[in-house]
Write a protein that holds these residues in place. Sequence first.
Motif, PDB file in Angstrom:
ATOM      1  N   GLY A 234     -25.447   6.745   7.895  1.00 33.96           N
ATOM      2  CA  GLY A 234     -25.291   6.107   9.200  1.00 33.96           C
ATOM      3  C   GLY A 234     -24.581   4.779   9.097  1.00 33.96           C
ATOM      4  O   GLY A 234     -23.700   4.457   9.909  1.00 33.96           O
ATOM      5  N   CYS A 235     -24.944   3.997   8.073  1.00 36.28           N
ATOM      6  CA  CYS A 235     -24.320   2.684   7.879  1.00 36.28           C
ATOM      7  C   CYS A 235     -22.844   2.800   7.547  1.00 36.28           C
ATOM      8  O   CYS A 235     -21.990   2.192   8.203  1.00 36.28           O
ATOM      9  CB  CYS A 235     -25.059   1.939   6.764  1.00 36.28           C
ATOM     10  N   SER A 237     -20.786   5.321   7.836  1.00 37.99           N
ATOM     11  CA  SER A 237     -19.992   5.998   8.867  1.00 37.99           C
ATOM     12  C   SER A 237     -19.677   5.053  10.027  1.00 37.99           C
ATOM     13  O   SER A 237     -18.557   5.040  10.546  1.00 37.99           O
ATOM     14  CB  SER A 237     -20.736   7.225   9.404  1.00 37.99           C
ATOM     15  N   THR A 238     -20.661   4.262  10.423  1.00 40.80           N
ATOM     16  CA  THR A 238     -20.437   3.305  11.508  1.00 40.80           C
ATOM     17  C   THR A 238     -19.398   2.264  11.114  1.00 40.80           C
ATOM     18  O   THR A 238     -18.469   1.971  11.873  1.00 40.80           O
ATOM     19  CB  THR A 238     -21.756   2.602  11.892  1.00 40.80           C
ATOM     20  N   ASN A 366     -18.880  10.752   6.659  1.00 42.21           N
ATOM     21  CA  ASN A 366     -18.491   9.376   6.360  1.00 42.21           C
ATOM     22  C   ASN A 366     -16.985   9.169   6.396  1.00 42.21           C
ATOM     23  O   ASN A 366     -16.487   8.190   6.970  1.00 42.21           O
ATOM     24  CB  ASN A 366     -19.042   8.997   4.979  1.00 42.21           C
ATOM     25  N   ALA A 400     -23.402  -1.595  11.971  1.00 44.34           N
ATOM     26  CA  ALA A 400     -23.733  -0.687  10.873  1.00 44.34           C
ATOM     27  C   ALA A 400     -24.986  -1.115  10.121  1.00 44.34           C
ATOM     28  O   ALA A 400     -25.738  -0.272   9.611  1.00 44.34           O
ATOM     29  CB  ALA A 400     -22.553  -0.584   9.905  1.00 44.34           C
ATOM     30  N   TRP A 403     -28.703   0.482  10.598  1.00 49.24           N
ATOM     31  CA  TRP A 403     -29.150   1.696   9.918  1.00 49.24           C
ATOM     32  C   TRP A 403     -29.968   1.350   8.673  1.00 49.24           C
ATOM     33  O   TRP A 403     -31.000   1.985   8.410  1.00 49.24           O
ATOM     34  CB  TRP A 403     -27.957   2.547   9.505  1.00 49.24           C
TER      35      TRP A 403
END
Length: 420
Positions: A234-235, A237-238, A366, A400, A403
């Motif tokens: 999540g981190c 990818s954001t 990602n 980000a 996450w």
Amino acid sequence: MTATVPAVAPRPALHRDRRFRTFWIGETVSQFGDRISELALPLIAVTLLAATPAQVSLLTALIWLPNLLGLFLGAWVDQRTHKRRLLIIADLIRAAVLLSLPVAYALHAITLTQLYLVALLTGAGAVLFAMARQAFFVALVPRSAYVDANSKLSMSRSLSFIAGPAVGGGLVQALSAPVAILVDALSFLGSALLLGRIPVTEPPVPPRRTSTLGLVREGLALVVRHPVLRAALGCTSTVNFFTFISGALLVLYASRELDLSAGAIGVALGFGALGGLAGAALAPRISRAIGLGRTAMIGAVLFPAPLAATALVTGPTWTKVALLAAIELVSSVGVMLMDVNLNALLTAVTPDDARGRRAGAYSAVNYGIRPVGALVGGALATTIGLRPTLAVAGLGGVLAVLWLFASPVRHIRTLDEPVD
């Protein structure tokens, strides 16, 4: 879910390990070549083919689009015993594809369509390399040295960002962008030769338990259900989505909006990359001092936040170059603090027999988000302008860190701790 990373032997002197040293040199050579292409490819589109912001963004998007295939390619790689062979094939594919550009330029036949195909095929080669690299890495590096090894590899990457853009800018000005691409093609050939010299025992693949589609599902389930893998994905990818909004446009912005030459852009990016070298070198020390998770969280903020200031760059040429360099400097420190620690953590919590499909599922999201960010960047730049788009990218990327903050990652200090 609990994954325990046991303590093992003391950290080895990796720089004295001939196998790792050869792998390290090969990665360094390839990284330096990549920095030249990253500057030369968009410059071919902008200067030779008069590409629009949307077309430049599409070019960046096509480089990363093949990562969507990582879901299936990672599962396929897990079923192959000879990972080194796949690494060499990936290097040779990219070398051959890149060589087509200087040939087409010499024949006065270079087109935007060819540029798009080169971006797509080199991206596919990069995905194959990344999937096989996961298993090959653990065959070379003991678990206790994951952070150290990632730090060394990241330092090489940072060095390439320091010297690569400056060298690339000089080569582009002296020889033209298509001819400069030749250097990157040769770097992949060098990497393939070095990989072929590394003696390594690759364990046989366990008996196949399910179909390729079943392995794909297993990879996705592992990433989604594991609290550390899910938070890291999540981190990253954001932050990738928002930084690629700006990254796809940076060369265009510096060239057209700031009126900087290829050489000046290369100097700014190269000097700014000193921060990456510092961040990669400091990451293990900071991690030992305040914890792996906290270090990664600091990096997740420092990486995107300064990019918003790119929209404020103005003044005479030397001021614009200095400001761009300063922004890149801080951002580069951040990305290394985040990458070195998260990469070590991802390697440690992934089961040995699932490295390819975990990498495939992870990179599909990602890296697959990167072309989306690039295309959104092109659309936003066309709609609201380059400067506001860069501001949105930098400020949005800071989200980000949430996450990691809401996950077990913020409590992890070392790789020896159990992860719940």
